[in-house]
Design a protein around this motif. Structure first.
Motif, PDB file in Angstrom:
ATOM      1  N   ASN A  69       0.713  -1.181  -0.017  1.00  0.00           N
ATOM      2  CA  ASN A  69      -0.031   0.141   0.033  1.00  0.00           C
ATOM      3  C   ASN A  69       0.890   1.217  -0.078  1.00  0.00           C
ATOM      4  N   GLY A  70       0.484   2.125  -0.819  1.00  0.00           N
ATOM      5  CA  GLY A  70       1.243   3.425  -0.908  1.00  0.00           C
ATOM      6  C   GLY A  70       1.632   4.071   0.244  1.00  0.00           C
ATOM      7  N   PHE A  71       0.565   4.506   1.199  1.00  0.00           N
ATOM      8  CA  PHE A  71       0.653   5.307   2.133  1.00  0.00           C
ATOM      9  C   PHE A  71       1.529   4.496   3.463  1.00  0.00           C
ATOM     10  N   ILE A  72       1.109   3.073   3.762  1.00  0.00           N
ATOM     11  CA  ILE A  72       1.670   2.385   4.717  1.00  0.00           C
ATOM     12  C   ILE A  72       3.124   2.046   4.122  1.00  0.00           C
ATOM     13  N   LYS A  73       3.476   1.803   2.855  1.00  0.00           N
ATOM     14  CA  LYS A  73       4.805   1.590   2.622  1.00  0.00           C
ATOM     15  C   LYS A  73       5.584   2.968   2.740  1.00  0.00           C
ATOM     16  N   TRP A  74       4.998   4.035   2.559  1.00  0.00           N
ATOM     17  CA  TRP A  74       5.862   5.288   2.791  1.00  0.00           C
ATOM     18  C   TRP A  74       6.113   5.329   4.364  1.00  0.00           C
ATOM     19  N   LEU A  75       4.969   5.106   5.120  1.00  0.00           N
ATOM     20  CA  LEU A  75       5.257   5.367   6.479  1.00  0.00           C
ATOM     21  C   LEU A  75       6.230   4.185   7.164  1.00  0.00           C
ATOM     22  N   ALA A  76       6.015   2.959   6.532  1.00  0.00           N
ATOM     23  CA  ALA A  76       7.034   2.150   7.098  1.00  0.00           C
ATOM     24  C   ALA A  76       8.525   2.506   6.763  1.00  0.00           C
ATOM     25  N   VAL A  77       8.863   2.966   5.638  1.00  0.00           N
ATOM     26  CA  VAL A  77      10.214   3.430   5.143  1.00  0.00           C
ATOM     27  C   VAL A  77      10.286   4.622   6.157  1.00  0.00           C
ATOM     28  N   LYS A  78       9.621   5.440   6.498  1.00  0.00           N
ATOM     29  CA  LYS A  78       9.939   6.556   7.465  1.00  0.00           C
ATOM     30  C   LYS A  78      10.495   6.141   8.838  1.00  0.00           C
ATOM     31  N   VAL A  79       9.699   5.102   9.193  1.00  0.00           N
ATOM     32  CA  VAL A  79       9.834   4.582  10.538  1.00  0.00           C
ATOM     33  C   VAL A  79      11.021   3.459  10.671  1.00  0.00           C
ATOM     34  N   HIS A  80      11.730   3.327   9.494  1.00  0.00           N
ATOM     35  CA  HIS A  80      12.804   2.409   9.584  1.00  0.00           C
ATOM     36  C   HIS A  80      12.445   0.963   9.614  1.00  0.00           C
ATOM     37  N   ALA A  81      11.394   0.723   8.936  1.00  0.00           N
ATOM     38  CA  ALA A  81      10.722  -0.827   9.086  1.00  0.00           C
ATOM     39  C   ALA A  81      11.572  -1.764   7.947  1.00  0.00           C
ATOM     40  N   LEU A  82      11.828  -2.765   8.226  1.00  0.00           N
ATOM     41  CA  LEU A  82      12.551  -3.733   7.174  1.00  0.00           C
ATOM     42  C   LEU A  82      11.699  -4.813   6.912  1.00  0.00           C
ATOM     43  N   PRO A  83      11.377  -5.257   5.612  1.00  0.00           N
ATOM     44  CA  PRO A  83      10.361  -6.185   5.180  1.00  0.00           C
ATOM     45  C   PRO A  83      10.929  -7.428   5.301  1.00  0.00           C
ATOM     46  N   VAL A  84      10.132  -8.099   5.721  1.00  0.00           N
ATOM     47  CA  VAL A  84      10.250  -9.760   6.013  1.00  0.00           C
ATOM     48  C   VAL A  84       9.590 -10.576   5.221  1.00  0.00           C
ATOM     49  N   LYS A  85      10.197 -11.500   4.373  1.00  0.00           N
ATOM     50  CA  LYS A  85       9.735 -12.569   3.830  1.00  0.00           C
ATOM     51  C   LYS A  85       9.357 -13.549   4.589  1.00  0.00           C
ATOM     52  N   ARG A  86       8.075 -13.761   5.104  1.00  0.00           N
ATOM     53  CA  ARG A  86       7.760 -14.978   5.927  1.00  0.00           C
ATOM     54  C   ARG A  86       7.733 -16.318   5.164  1.00  0.00           C
ATOM     55  N   GLY A  87       8.292 -17.260   5.900  1.00  0.00           N
ATOM     56  CA  GLY A  87       8.168 -18.421   5.427  1.00  0.00           C
ATOM     57  C   GLY A  87       9.309 -18.995   4.257  1.00  0.00           C
ATOM     58  N   LYS A  88      10.003 -17.866   4.092  1.00  0.00           N
ATOM     59  CA  LYS A  88      11.267 -18.134   3.213  1.00  0.00           C
ATOM     60  C   LYS A  88      12.542 -17.666   3.997  1.00  0.00           C
ATOM     61  N   GLN A  89      13.839 -18.216   3.394  1.00  0.00           N
ATOM     62  CA  GLN A  89      15.063 -17.540   4.029  1.00  0.00           C
ATOM     63  C   GLN A  89      15.440 -16.432   3.082  1.00  0.00           C
ATOM     64  N   ASP A  90      15.707 -15.300   3.909  1.00  0.00           N
ATOM     65  CA  ASP A  90      15.650 -13.960   3.333  1.00  0.00           C
ATOM     66  C   ASP A  90      17.168 -13.543   3.865  1.00  0.00           C
ATOM     67  N   VAL A  91      18.194 -13.849   2.881  1.00  0.00           N
ATOM     68  CA  VAL A  91      19.563 -13.519   3.153  1.00  0.00           C
ATOM     69  C   VAL A  91      19.769 -11.929   3.212  1.00  0.00           C
ATOM     70  N   ALA A  92      18.890 -11.035   2.330  1.00  0.00           N
ATOM     71  CA  ALA A  92      19.050  -9.720   2.322  1.00  0.00           C
ATOM     72  C   ALA A  92      18.625  -9.040   3.711  1.00  0.00           C
ATOM     73  N   LEU A  93      17.687  -9.568   4.336  1.00  0.00           N
ATOM     74  CA  LEU A  93      17.312  -9.385   5.518  1.00  0.00           C
ATOM     75  C   LEU A  93      18.254  -9.378   6.421  1.00  0.00           C
ATOM     76  N   LEU A  94      18.832 -10.763   6.680  1.00  0.00           N
ATOM     77  CA  LEU A  94      19.786 -10.834   7.552  1.00  0.00           C
ATOM     78  C   LEU A  94      21.029  -9.970   7.475  1.00  0.00           C
ATOM     79  N   LYS A  95      21.582  -9.705   6.169  1.00  0.00           N
ATOM     80  CA  LYS A  95      22.600  -8.875   5.974  1.00  0.00           C
ATOM     81  C   LYS A  95      22.164  -7.359   6.409  1.00  0.00           C
ATOM     82  N   ASN A  96      20.937  -6.933   6.046  1.00  0.00           N
ATOM     83  CA  ASN A  96      20.362  -5.619   6.585  1.00  0.00           C
ATOM     84  C   ASN A  96      20.558  -5.542   8.284  1.00  0.00           C
TER      85      ASN A  96
END
Length: 119
Positions: A69-96
């Motif tokens: 969602n545009g607004f929620i995405k904007w808000l999430a980025v502003k509050v330093h949220a990091l996206p999690v791919k649930r149920g999958k190995q997420d190497v990028a998230l681990l590095k971040n």
């Protein structure tokens, strides 16, 4: 600046409207990395935690569906949220997340991965 305004509004809501009290936040020192793992009972848990802690360097792990969602995405980025791919190995998230901790910031993780009202 936007993050500061968001945090200020959230602090007013959590302290005055809901009378939230967090125990132990005085143990969190400045300029040290932390992983904070609270229970996840409500959708309000992440904003309450971010608003209640005095540090501005809190990164919140959030389900990737929040970044659609545009607004929620904007808000999430502003509050330093990091996206999690649930149920999958997420190497990028681990590095971040590792980089965030190496930079002495706070990572907020809800270990259950979803809300659990039985806590």
């Amino acid at each position: 600046m936007v993050r500061g305004i968001i945090k200020f509004v959230l602090r007013i809501v959590t302290v005055f409207l809901y009378r939230v009290k967090i125990v132990g936040k005085e143990n969190i020192e400045k300029d040290k990395p932390y992983i904070i793992c609270p229970n996840h009972i409500s959708n309000w848990d992440p904003p309450i935690m971010v608003a209640s802690l005095k540090r501005n360097d809190i990164y919140v792990l959030a389900k990737e569906e929040m970044f659609v969602n545009g607004f929620i995405k904007w808000l999430a980025v502003k509050v330093h949220a990091l996206p999690v791919k649930r149920g999958k190995q997420d190497v990028a998230l681990l590095k971040n997340t590792t980089k965030v901790l190496k930079d002495n910031h706070i990572v907020l993780i809800f270990p259950e991965g979803t809300r659990n009202r039985n806590c």
